[in-house]
Design a protein around this motif. Structure first.
Motif, PDB file in Angstrom:
ATOM      1  N   LYS A  38       0.816  -1.218   0.000  1.00  0.00           N
ATOM      2  CA  LYS A  38       0.000   0.000   0.000  1.00  0.00           C
ATOM      3  C   LYS A  38       0.848   1.267   0.000  1.00  0.00           C
ATOM      4  O   LYS A  38       0.359   2.350  -0.302  1.00  0.00           O
ATOM      5  CB  LYS A  38      -0.920   0.009   1.223  1.00  0.00           C
ATOM      6  CG  LYS A  38      -1.887  -1.161   1.270  1.00  0.00           C
ATOM      7  CD  LYS A  38      -2.775  -1.209   0.038  1.00  0.00           C
ATOM      8  CE  LYS A  38      -3.766  -2.363   0.100  1.00  0.00           C
ATOM      9  NZ  LYS A  38      -4.557  -2.486  -1.157  1.00  0.00           N
ATOM     10  N   VAL A  39       2.117   1.134   0.376  1.00  0.00           N
ATOM     11  CA  VAL A  39       3.049   2.261   0.426  1.00  0.00           C
ATOM     12  C   VAL A  39       4.365   1.809  -0.191  1.00  0.00           C
ATOM     13  O   VAL A  39       4.794   0.670   0.024  1.00  0.00           O
ATOM     14  CB  VAL A  39       3.300   2.718   1.877  1.00  0.00           C
ATOM     15  CG1 VAL A  39       4.297   3.882   1.914  1.00  0.00           C
ATOM     16  CG2 VAL A  39       1.999   3.113   2.562  1.00  0.00           C
ATOM     17  N   ILE A  40       4.995   2.682  -0.956  1.00  0.00           N
ATOM     18  CA  ILE A  40       6.354   2.411  -1.414  1.00  0.00           C
ATOM     19  C   ILE A  40       7.260   3.448  -0.777  1.00  0.00           C
ATOM     20  O   ILE A  40       6.950   4.643  -0.756  1.00  0.00           O
ATOM     21  CB  ILE A  40       6.477   2.445  -2.956  1.00  0.00           C
ATOM     22  CG1 ILE A  40       7.931   2.166  -3.374  1.00  0.00           C
ATOM     23  CG2 ILE A  40       5.988   3.759  -3.539  1.00  0.00           C
ATOM     24  CD1 ILE A  40       8.117   2.018  -4.879  1.00  0.00           C
ATOM     25  N   SER A  41       8.369   2.988  -0.212  1.00  0.00           N
ATOM     26  CA  SER A  41       9.317   3.883   0.440  1.00  0.00           C
ATOM     27  C   SER A  41      10.653   3.838  -0.280  1.00  0.00           C
ATOM     28  O   SER A  41      11.074   2.781  -0.760  1.00  0.00           O
ATOM     29  CB  SER A  41       9.494   3.492   1.913  1.00  0.00           C
ATOM     30  OG  SER A  41      10.350   4.409   2.564  1.00  0.00           O
ATOM     31  N   PHE A  42      11.304   4.978  -0.343  1.00  0.00           N
ATOM     32  CA  PHE A  42      12.590   5.071  -1.025  1.00  0.00           C
ATOM     33  C   PHE A  42      13.323   6.310  -0.528  1.00  0.00           C
ATOM     34  O   PHE A  42      12.739   7.197   0.104  1.00  0.00           O
ATOM     35  CB  PHE A  42      12.399   5.154  -2.545  1.00  0.00           C
ATOM     36  CG  PHE A  42      11.369   6.161  -2.971  1.00  0.00           C
ATOM     37  CD1 PHE A  42      11.705   7.495  -3.154  1.00  0.00           C
ATOM     38  CD2 PHE A  42      10.055   5.776  -3.167  1.00  0.00           C
ATOM     39  CE1 PHE A  42      10.760   8.424  -3.527  1.00  0.00           C
ATOM     40  CE2 PHE A  42       9.089   6.707  -3.530  1.00  0.00           C
ATOM     41  CZ  PHE A  42       9.435   8.038  -3.723  1.00  0.00           C
ATOM     42  N   GLY A  43      14.614   6.380  -0.810  1.00  0.00           N
ATOM     43  CA  GLY A  43      15.420   7.515  -0.398  1.00  0.00           C
ATOM     44  C   GLY A  43      15.577   8.535  -1.511  1.00  0.00           C
ATOM     45  O   GLY A  43      15.590   8.179  -2.693  1.00  0.00           O
ATOM     46  N   THR A  44      15.658   9.803  -1.155  1.00  0.00           N
ATOM     47  CA  THR A  44      15.960  10.869  -2.112  1.00  0.00           C
ATOM     48  C   THR A  44      17.044  11.773  -1.533  1.00  0.00           C
ATOM     49  O   THR A  44      17.268  11.798  -0.321  1.00  0.00           O
ATOM     50  CB  THR A  44      14.727  11.742  -2.428  1.00  0.00           C
ATOM     51  OG1 THR A  44      14.344  12.462  -1.248  1.00  0.00           O
ATOM     52  CG2 THR A  44      13.562  10.898  -2.914  1.00  0.00           C
ATOM     53  N   GLU A  79       7.586  14.202  -0.771  1.00  0.00           N
ATOM     54  CA  GLU A  79       6.434  13.581  -1.438  1.00  0.00           C
ATOM     55  C   GLU A  79       5.708  14.570  -2.350  1.00  0.00           C
ATOM     56  O   GLU A  79       5.382  14.242  -3.502  1.00  0.00           O
ATOM     57  CB  GLU A  79       5.462  13.008  -0.402  1.00  0.00           C
ATOM     58  CG  GLU A  79       5.975  11.787   0.347  1.00  0.00           C
ATOM     59  CD  GLU A  79       6.760  12.120   1.600  1.00  0.00           C
ATOM     60  OE1 GLU A  79       7.039  11.205   2.393  1.00  0.00           O
ATOM     61  OE2 GLU A  79       7.110  13.316   1.781  1.00  0.00           O
ATOM     62  N   ASP A  80       5.439  15.771  -1.856  1.00  0.00           N
ATOM     63  CA  ASP A  80       4.698  16.751  -2.661  1.00  0.00           C
ATOM     64  C   ASP A  80       5.459  17.138  -3.919  1.00  0.00           C
ATOM     65  O   ASP A  80       4.868  17.294  -4.996  1.00  0.00           O
ATOM     66  CB  ASP A  80       4.408  18.000  -1.820  1.00  0.00           C
ATOM     67  CG  ASP A  80       3.375  17.755  -0.730  1.00  0.00           C
ATOM     68  OD1 ASP A  80       2.624  16.753  -0.839  1.00  0.00           O
ATOM     69  OD2 ASP A  80       3.313  18.552   0.229  1.00  0.00           O
ATOM     70  N   ASP A  81       6.772  17.299  -3.795  1.00  0.00           N
ATOM     71  CA  ASP A  81       7.588  17.621  -4.974  1.00  0.00           C
ATOM     72  C   ASP A  81       7.477  16.526  -6.034  1.00  0.00           C
ATOM     73  O   ASP A  81       7.326  16.804  -7.232  1.00  0.00           O
ATOM     74  CB  ASP A  81       9.059  17.767  -4.576  1.00  0.00           C
ATOM     75  CG  ASP A  81       9.323  18.947  -3.659  1.00  0.00           C
ATOM     76  OD1 ASP A  81       8.645  19.973  -3.795  1.00  0.00           O
ATOM     77  OD2 ASP A  81      10.224  18.821  -2.798  1.00  0.00           O
ATOM     78  N   LEU A  82       7.567  15.294  -5.595  1.00  0.00           N
ATOM     79  CA  LEU A  82       7.551  14.172  -6.539  1.00  0.00           C
ATOM     80  C   LEU A  82       6.190  14.013  -7.195  1.00  0.00           C
ATOM     81  O   LEU A  82       6.101  13.728  -8.393  1.00  0.00           O
ATOM     82  CB  LEU A  82       7.966  12.884  -5.817  1.00  0.00           C
ATOM     83  CG  LEU A  82       9.416  12.882  -5.317  1.00  0.00           C
ATOM     84  CD1 LEU A  82       9.670  11.685  -4.412  1.00  0.00           C
ATOM     85  CD2 LEU A  82      10.398  12.875  -6.482  1.00  0.00           C
ATOM     86  N   MET A  92      -1.665   3.656  -4.217  1.00  0.00           N
ATOM     87  CA  MET A  92      -0.423   3.501  -3.455  1.00  0.00           C
ATOM     88  C   MET A  92       0.104   4.858  -3.008  1.00  0.00           C
ATOM     89  O   MET A  92       0.079   5.826  -3.772  1.00  0.00           O
ATOM     90  CB  MET A  92       0.620   2.777  -4.313  1.00  0.00           C
ATOM     91  CG  MET A  92       1.978   2.582  -3.649  1.00  0.00           C
ATOM     92  SD  MET A  92       3.138   1.691  -4.710  1.00  0.00           S
ATOM     93  CE  MET A  92       3.054   0.050  -3.992  1.00  0.00           C
ATOM     94  N   GLU A  93       0.570   4.936  -1.776  1.00  0.00           N
ATOM     95  CA  GLU A  93       1.197   6.139  -1.249  1.00  0.00           C
ATOM     96  C   GLU A  93       2.719   6.027  -1.409  1.00  0.00           C
ATOM     97  O   GLU A  93       3.255   4.942  -1.636  1.00  0.00           O
ATOM     98  CB  GLU A  93       0.866   6.299   0.239  1.00  0.00           C
ATOM     99  CG  GLU A  93      -0.612   6.327   0.561  1.00  0.00           C
ATOM    100  CD  GLU A  93      -0.847   6.232   2.063  1.00  0.00           C
ATOM    101  OE1 GLU A  93       0.028   6.682   2.836  1.00  0.00           O
ATOM    102  OE2 GLU A  93      -1.897   5.697   2.460  1.00  0.00           O
TER     103      GLU A  93
END
Length: 388
Positions: A98-104, A109-112, A179-180
């Motif tokens: 339900k959620v995908i997490s990753f590094g930036t 989140e809002d930018d992406l 998906m978040e």
């Protein structure tokens, strides 16, 4: 009550302390969640075998907090960044994440979401294709199109992790997935990269950038020769190129715009790096050519399955924390724990994908530095690693 599933798309080539910090942050944010990852197996997106085998890398992740690690099929792993991201997201969604997490490096989140939303508009597409027609590279055309909307986002998307996160958000929006995304900002003051970690291991046998327990094992693997010798891989790619005619290259479907003629012309070079350097151009970057060579090697002759991989149909388990074994019942796809059984019982598209994973594993094994670790068909002999 069903646990919330958090997905991670990873390569962990190898799993270093920066990865560990990310997993710890995800765990702190989603305390009771089931953290599952899909990880590139024998081959990684950059177009070469991983430094260490799939089960070792998956186990290191499970030992440091990931609940379950599944294989990202090689048909998905050896793709351009946008397709790599899209296939990875589709697999996680199909598994129930339900959620995908990753590094930036910087974007949140809002930018992406903003960048991804704009990328799907007609305005962006027109600007992008206009730049391509003017002779700009794919990356530069993407930059110019995004710059017309936001110079800030265009500049920030030049950073690799920001860009990959953008591709994940784009895949979610394009496919209307429920998906978040959850962003973990990398510590850029103490940044650890996988390439730096590999360099330390290959040049000095130094695993100090890995978690302590993994570091000791990694240094032992390097001393024993249980790691990928990339010169063997390059020789295999060059030899395979020389064995194919121009017609056979064309029949794979991997080449566009007559690139197969240039590939055929340059295959007589004395080494693979020189061959790729002679083919490289503004339109065909070195990284793209490396993936193409890896796809070609794994495909053999005839039409290549890399041109149109089948949709996700299985979740192949590599490593699991024992305490989370009950969560496997919530995985939406069939969970594969035995390659032999799956090759007998699975459907045609699943067997095709698994057959490519077997071939990829064989190539990686053949590329091991020490002959002691070059036995083939390792995919049949390994069961999922259970971590207590």
């Amino acid at each position: 009550m069903k646990q919330k599933s958090i997905g991670i798309i990873a390569e962990w080539n190898p799993f270093h302390r920066g990865h560990e910090a990310m997993v710890q942050e995800v765990r702190a944010r989603f305390d009771n969640a089931f953290i599952m990852a899909v990880m590139s197996g024998p081959f990684v997106q950059r177009g070469e075998p991983a430094l260490f085998d799939s089960w070792t890398r998956a186990r290191w992740a499970a030992e440091r907090g990931v609940d379950a690690v599944f294989a990202l099929p090689v048909l998905y792993a050896l793709q351009s960044a946008d397709h790599f991201a899209s296939f990875g997201v589709k697999l996680l969604v199909s598994m129930g994440a339900k959620v995908i997490s990753f590094g930036t490096e910087s974007l949140d989140e809002d930018d992406l979401w903003e960048a991804a939303s704009f990328s799907l508009t007609d305005t962006h597409q027109k600007a992008f294709h206009k730049s391509l027609k003017e002779g700009l590279s794919y990356a530069r055309a993407s930059y110019e199109a995004m710059k017309s909307h936001s110079p800030f986002l265009a500049d920030e998307l030049s950073k690799p992790n920001n860009l990959l996160g953008f591709r994940y958000a784009e895949a979610i929006l394009r496919n209307h997935f429920p998906m978040e995304i959850y962003v973990v900002h990398r510590d850029m003051d103490h940044n650890i990269s996988a390439s730096e970690t590999r360099k330390d291991l290959l040049l000095r046998g130094d695993g100090s950038l890995l978690p302590s327990r993994s570091a000791v094992e990694a240094e032992s693997l390097m001393k024993s020769g249980h790691f990928t010798d990339f010169s063997r891989f390059e020789d295999a790619c060059l030899l395979h190129a020389r064995l194919l005619s121009e017609k056979e290259l064309s029949e794979t479907g991997l080449f566009t715009e007559g690139l197969e003629h240039k590939w055929f012309k340059e295959m007589g070079n004395t080494d693979y790096k020189t061959m790729l350097s002679a083919i490289k151009s503004k339109r065909y970057l070195y990284s793209r050519l490396k993936r193409l060579g890896a796809q070609l090697l794994l495909s053999g002759r005839g039409s290549s399955p890399f041109t149109a991989p089948p949709p996700p149909s299985y979740a192949r388990l590599l490593a699991l924390r024992r305490e989370k074994s009950s969560a496997l019942r919530n995985i939406s796809l069939p969970v594969i724990t035995s390659m032999a059984r799956a090759m007998k019982e699975a459907g045609e598209s699943t067997r095709l994908s698994l057959a490519m994973d077997i071939r990829a594993g064989d190539v990686q094994a053949w590329c091991q530095a020490s002959p002691r670790f070059r036995d083939g068909r390792q995919e049949f002999y390994h069961s999922p690693v259970i971590v207590d």
